[in-house]
Design a protein around this motif. Structure first.
Motif, PDB file in Angstrom:
ATOM      1  N   GLU A  39       0.667  -1.189  -0.100  1.00 42.02           N
ATOM      2  CA  GLU A  39       0.094  -0.018  -0.143  1.00 42.02           C
ATOM      3  C   GLU A  39       0.654   1.320   0.082  1.00 42.02           C
ATOM      4  OE1 GLU A  39      -2.946  -0.025   3.018  1.00 42.02           O
ATOM      5  OE2 GLU A  39      -3.900  -1.978   2.324  1.00 42.02           O
ATOM      6  N   ARG A  50      -3.824   6.965   1.436  1.00 39.42           N
ATOM      7  CA  ARG A  50      -4.004   5.507   1.922  1.00 39.42           C
ATOM      8  C   ARG A  50      -5.512   5.361   1.904  1.00 39.42           C
ATOM      9  NH1 ARG A  50      -0.162   1.958   5.449  1.00 39.42           N
ATOM     10  NH2 ARG A  50       0.949   2.550   3.837  1.00 39.42           N
ATOM     11  N   ARG A  54      -7.289   2.256  -0.231  1.00 42.79           N
ATOM     12  CA  ARG A  54      -8.085   1.342   0.341  1.00 42.79           C
ATOM     13  C   ARG A  54      -9.324   1.024  -0.226  1.00 42.79           C
ATOM     14  NH1 ARG A  54      -5.669   1.531   6.452  1.00 42.79           N
ATOM     15  NH2 ARG A  54      -3.812   0.430   5.960  1.00 42.79           N
ATOM     16  N   GLU A  55     -10.122   2.367  -0.441  1.00 46.95           N
ATOM     17  CA  GLU A  55     -11.566   2.241  -1.080  1.00 46.95           C
ATOM     18  C   GLU A  55     -11.442   1.685  -2.439  1.00 46.95           C
ATOM     19  OE1 GLU A  55     -15.430   2.666  -1.323  1.00 46.95           O
ATOM     20  OE2 GLU A  55     -14.167   2.903   0.460  1.00 46.95           O
ATOM     21  N   LEU A  57      -9.180  -0.663  -3.465  1.00 41.89           N
ATOM     22  CA  LEU A  57      -8.838  -1.943  -3.557  1.00 41.89           C
ATOM     23  C   LEU A  57      -9.977  -2.721  -3.158  1.00 41.89           C
ATOM     24  CD1 LEU A  57      -5.324  -1.777  -1.583  1.00 41.89           C
ATOM     25  CD2 LEU A  57      -5.634  -2.367  -3.926  1.00 41.89           C
ATOM     26  N   ARG A  58     -11.002  -2.161  -2.336  1.00 44.55           N
ATOM     27  CA  ARG A  58     -12.176  -2.852  -1.898  1.00 44.55           C
ATOM     28  C   ARG A  58     -13.002  -3.115  -3.266  1.00 44.55           C
ATOM     29  NH1 ARG A  58     -11.514  -0.356   2.958  1.00 44.55           N
ATOM     30  NH2 ARG A  58     -12.638   1.826   2.438  1.00 44.55           N
ATOM     31  N   PHE A  68      -7.978 -10.298  -0.289  1.00 44.90           N
ATOM     32  CA  PHE A  68      -7.368  -9.681   0.925  1.00 44.90           C
ATOM     33  C   PHE A  68      -6.853 -11.015   1.703  1.00 44.90           C
ATOM     34  CE2 PHE A  68      -9.533  -5.827  -0.219  1.00 44.90           C
ATOM     35  CZ  PHE A  68      -8.578  -4.838   0.191  1.00 44.90           C
ATOM     36  N   GLY A  73      -2.354  -8.662   3.602  1.00 47.18           N
ATOM     37  CA  GLY A  73      -2.737  -7.623   3.186  1.00 47.18           C
ATOM     38  C   GLY A  73      -3.292  -7.963   1.554  1.00 47.18           C
TER      39      GLY A  73
END
Length: 223
Positions: A39, A50, A54-55, A57-58, A68, A73
């Protein structure tokens, strides 16, 4: 009177731009299957925070393009031949049906759009732009799905598009495969244009089976 509502379209969000860039990077092989996504490195490379990363990646996890893993990670799934076979089997079921139905339903103006999409893929197939090959092929099929007369079939297929595109990028990495794909897609178009449902289904099945064989060859050569 209903209350005033601001219907102005907002600029694309940072998260969506990030999703698009990472998705294309995955398709083009920037990240190897099984590799971790660090990340902190991605934030620097993409120039984002970050939380935004992360949003994004979701969203990619929802498309099954990343996993995940606990205590590890986010990472790119290490797809097996069984995974690939399952995707192609479902793709065959959906696309052969969609192509057959489309041949009996597509209106003239949409047939013209399909021809333009095929021409765009032909141009991409003759170039070294792997991302253009993937996106133009997806555009070709999106028109077919949109004109198959079954919105549920289209919706289910849309949920697989990212993984189909992942394997499509792998199969078309083989020398000459993109040109072969164009020839096969041209057969599909001609059958749809002539309203020949039987020929359309046959051409679609042939294309998918050849694509699966090419994906398998690409996967074996990379291992």
């Amino acid at each position: 009177m209903p209350p005033d509502m601001n219907l102005r379209i907002l600029p694309r969000t940072v998260q969506q731009e990030t999703v698009d860039k990472l998705r294309l990077a995955i398709f083009s092989g920037v990240f190897e299957p099984g590799s971790r996504l660090i990340e902190s490195q991605l934030c620097v490379q993409l120039g984002i925070s970050r939380p935004s990363l992360r949003e994004a990646l979701r969203s990619l996890a929802a498309e099954r393009l990343i996993d995940f893993v606990p205590n590890r990670g986010p990472s790119i799934p290490a797809l097996t031949w069984e995974d690939m076979t399952a995707i192609y089997e479902v793709r065959e079921l959906l696309e052969v049906e969609a192509v057959g139905r489309c041949s009996q339903r597509i209106p003239e103006e949409q047939l013209s759009e399909l021809e333009r999409a095929l021409s765009a893929f032909a141009e991409a197939a003759s170039s070294n732009n792997s991302l253009a090959r993937v996106t133009t092929a997806a555009d070709f099929y999106s028109i077919i799905l949109a004109n198959c007369g079954n919105p549920i079939l289209e919706e289910i297929h849309r949920g697989l598009v990212a993984r189909i595109s992942f394997f499509r990028a792998r199969s078309m990495s083989l020398e000459g495969r993109a040109q072969q794909s164009f020839s096969e897609m041209q057969e599909i178009y001609q059958a749809i244009a002539s309203g020949d449902e039987k020929a359309a289904r046959k051409a679609s099945r042939k294309h998918i089976l050849k694509a699966m064989a090419a994906a398998k060859e690409s996967m074996e050569s990379a291992s």
